[in-house]
Motif scaffolding. Structure first.
Motif, mmCIF file in Angstrom:
data_model
loop_
_atom_site.group_PDB
_atom_site.id
_atom_site.type_symbol
_atom_site.label_atom_id
_atom_site.label_comp_id
_atom_site.label_asym_id
_atom_site.label_seq_id
_atom_site.Cartn_x
_atom_site.Cartn_y
_atom_site.Cartn_z
ATOM 1 N N PRO A 61 0.811 -1.229 0.000
ATOM 2 C CA PRO A 61 0.000 0.000 0.000
ATOM 3 C C PRO A 61 0.844 1.279 0.000
ATOM 4 O O PRO A 61 0.369 2.330 -0.429
ATOM 5 N N ASN A 62 2.078 1.206 0.454
ATOM 6 C CA ASN A 62 2.989 2.356 0.466
ATOM 7 C C ASN A 62 4.078 2.195 -0.598
ATOM 8 O O ASN A 62 5.216 2.609 -0.398
ATOM 9 N N SER A 63 3.725 1.634 -1.704
ATOM 10 C CA SER A 63 4.665 1.267 -2.754
ATOM 11 C C SER A 63 5.437 2.453 -3.317
ATOM 12 O O SER A 63 4.848 3.430 -3.784
ATOM 13 N N THR A 64 6.748 2.349 -3.297
ATOM 14 C CA THR A 64 7.574 3.368 -3.950
ATOM 15 C C THR A 64 7.484 3.237 -5.467
ATOM 16 O O THR A 64 7.632 4.222 -6.184
ATOM 17 N N ASN A 114 10.281 12.523 -1.055
ATOM 18 C CA ASN A 114 9.873 13.555 -0.100
ATOM 19 C C ASN A 114 8.444 13.256 0.346
ATOM 20 O O ASN A 114 7.723 12.516 -0.327
ATOM 21 N N PRO A 115 8.004 13.846 1.470
ATOM 22 C CA PRO A 115 6.631 13.621 1.931
ATOM 23 C C PRO A 115 5.562 13.982 0.893
ATOM 24 O O PRO A 115 4.479 13.393 0.884
ATOM 25 N N THR A 141 7.336 13.755 -4.354
ATOM 26 C CA THR A 141 8.413 14.011 -5.310
ATOM 27 C C THR A 141 9.674 13.305 -4.842
ATOM 28 O O THR A 141 9.788 12.899 -3.681
ATOM 29 N N LEU A 142 10.621 13.206 -5.744
ATOM 30 C CA LEU A 142 11.887 12.568 -5.394
ATOM 31 C C LEU A 142 12.867 13.578 -4.811
ATOM 32 O O LEU A 142 12.892 14.735 -5.236
ATOM 33 N N LYS A 143 13.669 13.114 -3.882
ATOM 34 C CA LYS A 143 14.714 13.971 -3.311
ATOM 35 C C LYS A 143 15.774 14.296 -4.356
ATOM 36 O O LYS A 143 16.314 15.388 -4.369
ATOM 37 N N ASP A 144 16.050 13.334 -5.226
ATOM 38 C CA ASP A 144 17.025 13.524 -6.294
ATOM 39 C C ASP A 144 16.312 14.187 -7.473
ATOM 40 O O ASP A 144 15.520 13.552 -8.181
ATOM 41 N N GLU A 145 16.599 15.451 -7.698
ATOM 42 C CA GLU A 145 15.905 16.220 -8.743
ATOM 43 C C GLU A 145 16.165 15.662 -10.140
ATOM 44 O O GLU A 145 15.310 15.770 -11.023
ATOM 45 N N LYS A 146 17.338 15.066 -10.358
ATOM 46 C CA LYS A 146 17.648 14.505 -11.670
ATOM 47 C C LYS A 146 16.753 13.296 -11.981
ATOM 48 O O LYS A 146 16.282 13.146 -13.102
ATOM 49 N N ILE A 147 16.528 12.448 -10.981
ATOM 50 C CA ILE A 147 15.649 11.297 -11.199
ATOM 51 C C ILE A 147 14.204 11.770 -11.362
ATOM 52 O O ILE A 147 13.470 11.255 -12.210
ATOM 53 N N GLN A 148 13.806 12.757 -10.583
ATOM 54 C CA GLN A 148 12.473 13.346 -10.736
ATOM 55 C C GLN A 148 12.287 13.843 -12.173
ATOM 56 O O GLN A 148 11.279 13.549 -12.815
ATOM 57 N N GLN A 149 13.266 14.560 -12.664
ATOM 58 C CA GLN A 149 13.198 15.110 -14.021
ATOM 59 C C GLN A 149 13.157 13.993 -15.062
ATOM 60 O O GLN A 149 12.418 14.065 -16.039
ATOM 61 N N ARG A 150 13.926 12.933 -14.852
ATOM 62 C CA ARG A 150 13.932 11.809 -15.804
ATOM 63 C C ARG A 150 12.568 11.115 -15.859
ATOM 64 O O ARG A 150 12.101 10.744 -16.936
ATOM 65 N N LEU A 151 11.913 10.975 -14.693
ATOM 66 C CA LEU A 151 10.573 10.376 -14.670
ATOM 67 C C LEU A 151 9.568 11.260 -15.403
ATOM 68 O O LEU A 151 8.727 10.773 -16.163
ATOM 69 N N GLU A 152 9.659 12.568 -15.170
ATOM 70 C CA GLU A 152 8.758 13.499 -15.847
ATOM 71 C C GLU A 152 8.994 13.472 -17.358
ATOM 72 O O GLU A 152 8.038 13.466 -18.143
ATOM 73 N N GLU A 153 10.247 13.441 -17.772
ATOM 74 C CA GLU A 153 10.577 13.361 -19.200
ATOM 75 C C GLU A 153 10.059 12.059 -19.808
ATOM 76 O O GLU A 153 9.617 12.038 -20.960
ATOM 77 N N LEU A 154 10.089 10.986 -19.038
ATOM 78 C CA LEU A 154 9.595 9.702 -19.525
ATOM 79 C C LEU A 154 8.111 9.796 -19.869
ATOM 80 O O LEU A 154 7.676 9.315 -20.916
#
Length: 185
Positions: A12-15, A150-151, A154-167
């Motif tokens: 239920p708390n799946s990353t 983050n609570p 969003t991801l703490k690592d902005e680069k990975i966050q950006q890569r997911l958004e780009e995907l």
């Protein structure tokens, strides 16, 4: 344009679900209609290769119909023992090339370890190609996923966050481009 997302985790708390939701939101911002298939709310039985598929429960038929209707997919899985999760593998066993052929797929993997979900992404890539789908060349892995968010989701690592958004953006653009090309034929 319809995109179906599968987050291969029952937690239920799946990353994995959180990472997939970032991709989904980016696709929605590009104008796509995106649905998350929830395996907790709509569990599928264990695939047993029945000769009469009509004897499967209604959930299986609904799942296959959603897969067939989708123009593209987001597949996400945690890395379990160096591969994809059982729930995702089981779900994919119910479908074939009929549901995936010629469709684009965005792949996301999460892992507890520092090396990320490379094996999981490679396995999903192979499955997609075997079913005649087009996995996007840019796949995203979230290492140490248990402490990556983050609570606010969003991801703490902005680069990975950006890569997911780009995907998510790239998935929508690939589907649009393919649609334009097919209309020319």
């Amino acid at each position: 344009m319809k995109i179906l997302a599968l987050a291969g985790s029952m937690n239920p708390n799946s990353t994995t679900k959180r990472a997939v939701q970032i991709v989904m939101e980016a696709a929605k911002k590009q104008g796509a209609e995106v649905e998350l298939y929830d395996f907790r709310k709509n569990p599928l039985p264990i695939y047993d290769d029945r000769s009469d598929e009509s004897t499967y429960p209604e959930a299986v038929h609904q799942f296959k119909a959603k897969m067939l209707e989708a123009d593209g997919f987001i597949l996400g899985s945690p890395e379990y023992h160096g591969s994809i999760s059982g729930v995702l593998k089981n779900a994919l066993d119910f479908i074939g090339a009929r549901e995936l052929e010629g469709k684009f797929v965005a792949l996301v993997g999460t892992a507890g370890g520092a090396l990320g979900a490379t094996n999981t992404l490679n396995t999903m890539n192979i499955i997609c190609r075997t079913l005649h789908a087009w996995p996007l060349p840019s796949m995203v892995s979230v290492p140490r996923s248990y402490m990556a968010f983050n609570p606010d989701g969003t991801l703490k690592d902005e680069k990975i966050q950006q890569r997911l958004e780009e995907l998510g953006k790239n998935l929508v653009e690939a589907i649009r481009l393919m649609g334009r090309e097919l209309r020319k034929i």
